[in-house]
Design a protein around this motif. Structure first.
Motif, PDB file in Angstrom:
ATOM      1  N   VAL A   6       5.975   6.782  -2.987  1.00 53.85           N
ATOM      2  CA  VAL A   6       6.284   5.984  -1.798  1.00 53.85           C
ATOM      3  C   VAL A   6       6.480   6.923  -0.625  1.00 53.85           C
ATOM      4  O   VAL A   6       7.237   7.877  -0.701  1.00 53.85           O
ATOM      5  CB  VAL A   6       7.557   5.161  -2.031  1.00 53.85           C
ATOM      6  CG1 VAL A   6       7.925   4.403  -0.772  1.00 53.85           C
ATOM      7  CG2 VAL A   6       7.337   4.215  -3.181  1.00 53.85           C
ATOM      8  N   PRO A   7       5.783   6.702   0.476  1.00 55.12           N
ATOM      9  CA  PRO A   7       5.902   7.596   1.626  1.00 55.12           C
ATOM     10  C   PRO A   7       7.233   7.401   2.327  1.00 55.12           C
ATOM     11  O   PRO A   7       7.904   6.385   2.130  1.00 55.12           O
ATOM     12  CB  PRO A   7       4.755   7.145   2.533  1.00 55.12           C
ATOM     13  CG  PRO A   7       4.486   5.740   2.144  1.00 55.12           C
ATOM     14  CD  PRO A   7       4.881   5.582   0.724  1.00 55.12           C
ATOM     15  N   PRO A   8       7.650   8.378   3.165  1.00 58.74           N
ATOM     16  CA  PRO A   8       8.890   8.196   3.914  1.00 58.74           C
ATOM     17  C   PRO A   8       8.840   6.951   4.774  1.00 58.74           C
ATOM     18  O   PRO A   8       7.745   6.504   5.162  1.00 58.74           O
ATOM     19  CB  PRO A   8       8.990   9.447   4.791  1.00 58.74           C
ATOM     20  CG  PRO A   8       7.739  10.204   4.597  1.00 58.74           C
ATOM     21  CD  PRO A   8       6.977   9.629   3.461  1.00 58.74           C
ATOM     22  N   ALA A   9      10.027   6.406   5.097  1.00 53.42           N
ATOM     23  CA  ALA A   9      10.104   5.122   5.782  1.00 53.42           C
ATOM     24  C   ALA A   9       9.316   5.079   7.085  1.00 53.42           C
ATOM     25  O   ALA A   9       8.786   4.043   7.463  1.00 53.42           O
ATOM     26  CB  ALA A   9      11.557   4.791   6.046  1.00 53.42           C
ATOM     27  N   ASP A  14      -1.603   3.588   4.595  1.00 52.14           N
ATOM     28  CA  ASP A  14      -2.968   3.111   4.485  1.00 52.14           C
ATOM     29  C   ASP A  14      -2.903   1.611   4.154  1.00 52.14           C
ATOM     30  O   ASP A  14      -2.080   1.207   3.340  1.00 52.14           O
ATOM     31  CB  ASP A  14      -3.596   3.902   3.329  1.00 52.14           C
ATOM     32  CG  ASP A  14      -5.048   3.568   3.151  1.00 52.14           C
ATOM     33  OD1 ASP A  14      -5.317   2.579   2.466  1.00 52.14           O
ATOM     34  OD2 ASP A  14      -5.872   4.301   3.728  1.00 52.14           O
ATOM     35  N   PRO A  15      -3.770   0.760   4.771  1.00 53.03           N
ATOM     36  CA  PRO A  15      -3.679  -0.683   4.487  1.00 53.03           C
ATOM     37  C   PRO A  15      -3.797  -1.013   2.998  1.00 53.03           C
ATOM     38  O   PRO A  15      -3.133  -1.916   2.501  1.00 53.03           O
ATOM     39  CB  PRO A  15      -4.848  -1.275   5.278  1.00 53.03           C
ATOM     40  CG  PRO A  15      -5.160  -0.267   6.329  1.00 53.03           C
ATOM     41  CD  PRO A  15      -4.742   1.078   5.808  1.00 53.03           C
ATOM     42  N   ALA A  16      -4.621  -0.223   2.282  1.00 50.89           N
ATOM     43  CA  ALA A  16      -4.781  -0.507   0.846  1.00 50.89           C
ATOM     44  C   ALA A  16      -3.477  -0.208   0.109  1.00 50.89           C
ATOM     45  O   ALA A  16      -3.051  -0.948  -0.781  1.00 50.89           O
ATOM     46  CB  ALA A  16      -5.920   0.338   0.280  1.00 50.89           C
ATOM     47  N   ASP A  17      -2.798   0.896   0.515  1.00 47.66           N
ATOM     48  CA  ASP A  17      -1.510   1.248  -0.107  1.00 47.66           C
ATOM     49  C   ASP A  17      -0.474   0.179   0.205  1.00 47.66           C
ATOM     50  O   ASP A  17       0.346  -0.188  -0.628  1.00 47.66           O
ATOM     51  CB  ASP A  17      -0.998   2.584   0.441  1.00 47.66           C
ATOM     52  CG  ASP A  17      -1.698   3.749  -0.235  1.00 47.66           C
ATOM     53  OD1 ASP A  17      -2.390   3.504  -1.234  1.00 47.66           O
ATOM     54  OD2 ASP A  17      -1.564   4.888   0.263  1.00 47.66           O
ATOM     55  N   GLU A  18      -0.534  -0.279   1.469  1.00 40.65           N
ATOM     56  CA  GLU A  18       0.439  -1.296   1.888  1.00 40.65           C
ATOM     57  C   GLU A  18       0.290  -2.552   1.036  1.00 40.65           C
ATOM     58  O   GLU A  18       1.276  -3.140   0.589  1.00 40.65           O
ATOM     59  CB  GLU A  18       0.174  -1.637   3.353  1.00 40.65           C
ATOM     60  CG  GLU A  18       1.419  -1.568   4.200  1.00 40.65           C
ATOM     61  CD  GLU A  18       1.094  -1.727   5.664  1.00 40.65           C
ATOM     62  OE1 GLU A  18       1.137  -2.874   6.117  1.00 40.65           O
ATOM     63  OE2 GLU A  18       0.768  -0.719   6.324  1.00 40.65           O
ATOM     64  N   GLU A  19      -0.975  -2.935   0.809  1.00 44.48           N
ATOM     65  CA  GLU A  19      -1.267  -4.120   0.009  1.00 44.48           C
ATOM     66  C   GLU A  19      -0.741  -3.932  -1.419  1.00 44.48           C
ATOM     67  O   GLU A  19      -0.122  -4.828  -1.998  1.00 44.48           O
ATOM     68  CB  GLU A  19      -2.801  -4.332   0.020  1.00 44.48           C
ATOM     69  CG  GLU A  19      -3.287  -5.655  -0.519  1.00 44.48           C
ATOM     70  CD  GLU A  19      -2.514  -6.857   0.031  1.00 44.48           C
ATOM     71  OE1 GLU A  19      -2.250  -6.893   1.244  1.00 44.48           O
ATOM     72  OE2 GLU A  19      -2.170  -7.738  -0.783  1.00 44.48           O
ATOM     73  N   LEU A  20      -0.975  -2.719  -1.934  1.00 39.47           N
ATOM     74  CA  LEU A  20      -0.546  -2.424  -3.299  1.00 39.47           C
ATOM     75  C   LEU A  20       0.989  -2.470  -3.384  1.00 39.47           C
ATOM     76  O   LEU A  20       1.558  -3.013  -4.337  1.00 39.47           O
ATOM     77  CB  LEU A  20      -1.055  -1.025  -3.685  1.00 39.47           C
ATOM     78  CG  LEU A  20      -0.907  -0.624  -5.142  1.00 39.47           C
ATOM     79  CD1 LEU A  20      -1.558  -1.655  -6.058  1.00 39.47           C
ATOM     80  CD2 LEU A  20      -1.563   0.746  -5.367  1.00 39.47           C
TER      81      LEU A  20
END
Ligand SMILES: C[S@@+](CC[C@H](N)C(=O)[O-])C[C@H]1O[C@@H](n2cnc3c(N)ncnc32)[C@H](O)[C@@H]1O
Length: 288
Positions: A6-9, A14-20
């Motif tokens: 999980v990236p820092p706040a 990336d939109p794909a990561d966000e979706e995931l």
């Protein structure tokens, strides 16, 4: 399911990561609901995500999926998450103008009733309940009133039952009490003890503390007054509407709904069923 850091706040994802991540959070909330019955599926997403991340880091974990796994297998971690998610910040006579408005616009009607049933929903550690009890006492209504004080979180409820609050907050609470129209001496309601300011048992004689989840539990009584402040802000629109339905069903005709200045019935399907009694503090009377 694939694991992912999980990236820092503050990082842009990336939109794909966000979706995931949205999917991971959805699955976690579903698991929490099915395993423990706590329904956070319709809590406002941004603050929910922040709190889940905070819990994830506090548990020394790196992904939402790891947190999901921990929660399923370790009920103690669920207790900790519950405290994070249920945001228990409160104080005595919080927003004193609310109590002033309550005295002025609600109390006179309550004097006309033989008995008053009040529901304090989302009462946290009880400061609001003790404040209401003091107000009702000073207005000569407490002896013929019952306050049902509920919260989703059993831990805060047991603190509420104890009625011991930090001594260092008494100065602020005394000022709040005075600004709330307090009619006596605030210090008469508690004794300073080793563990903090212990509030008088007489203030809880007519109080019933009980666990109740606004997201999933049903109405349990007919009330003359419902006070629910600083709770609905954590819910999304759908859940807010459900809670408004619950409040509507739980109120007597001409019952009072007191939401405080942060929430409103405007723009809900119930707006037409209420008349505004005091606009700034969002105090309403059920008319429909
Ligand atoms: C910020 S506190 C508000 C306390 C108090 N009403 C006040 O205004 O000072 C919010 C409370 O709502 C409770 N809460 C959150 N979700 C809830 C739910 N689904 N059902 C009942 N209570 C809930 C939390 O546990 C927390 O104690």
């Amino acid at each position: 399911m694939p694991e992912r850091s999980v990236p820092p706040a503050d990082a842009r994802m990336d939109p794909a990561d966000e979706e995931l991540e949205r999917l991971e959070i959805e699955l976690l909330l579903e698991a929490v609901y099915r395993r423990y019955g706590f329904d956070f599926r319709e809590y406002a997403p941004a603050s929910l995500k922040r709190r889940l991340w905070r819990r994830m880091y506090a548990e020394g974990l790196e992904t939402v999926t790891q947190l999901h796994d921990r929660l399923l297998h370790d009920p103690a971690s669920m207790e900790r998450l519950l405290l994070d998610l249920s945001i228990n910040v409160t104080s005595m006579f919080r927003d004193p103008s609310f109590y002033m408005a309550f005295r002025e616009h609600v109390v006179p009607t309550l004097h006309t009733y033989p008995f008053t049933r009040v529901w304090c929903a989302g009462c946290s550690t009880g400061e609001e309940v003790y404040s209401l009890a003091i107000l009702l006492k000073e207005e000569g209504l407490y002896d013929r009133a019952r306050i049902y004080a509920t919260d989703i979180n059993e831990q805060v409820l047991s603190a509420a039952r104890e009625g011991v609050f930090p001594l260092e907050r008494m100065k602020q609470y005394t000022q709040n009490y005075i600004r709330a129209g307090g009619k006596g001496e605030f210090s008469e309601y508690y004794v300073a003890a080793y563990e903090g300011a212990r509030f008088s048992r007489s203030l809880t004689e007519n109080v019933v503390f009980a666990q109740h989840n606004l997201a999933s539990d049903r109405a349990f009584n007919e009330f003359n007054v419902i006070v629910c402040r600083n709770v609905l802000i954590y819910f999304d629109k759908t859940l807010q509407t459900r809670v408004h339905e619950l409040f509507y069903e739980s109120l007597d005709t001409f019952g009072v709904l007191a939401l405080g200045h942060k929430e409103s019935v405007a723009f809900t399907p119930y707006a037409e069923q209420y008349e505004v009694i005091q606009a700034a503090e969002r105090i309403y009377k059920k008319i429909g």
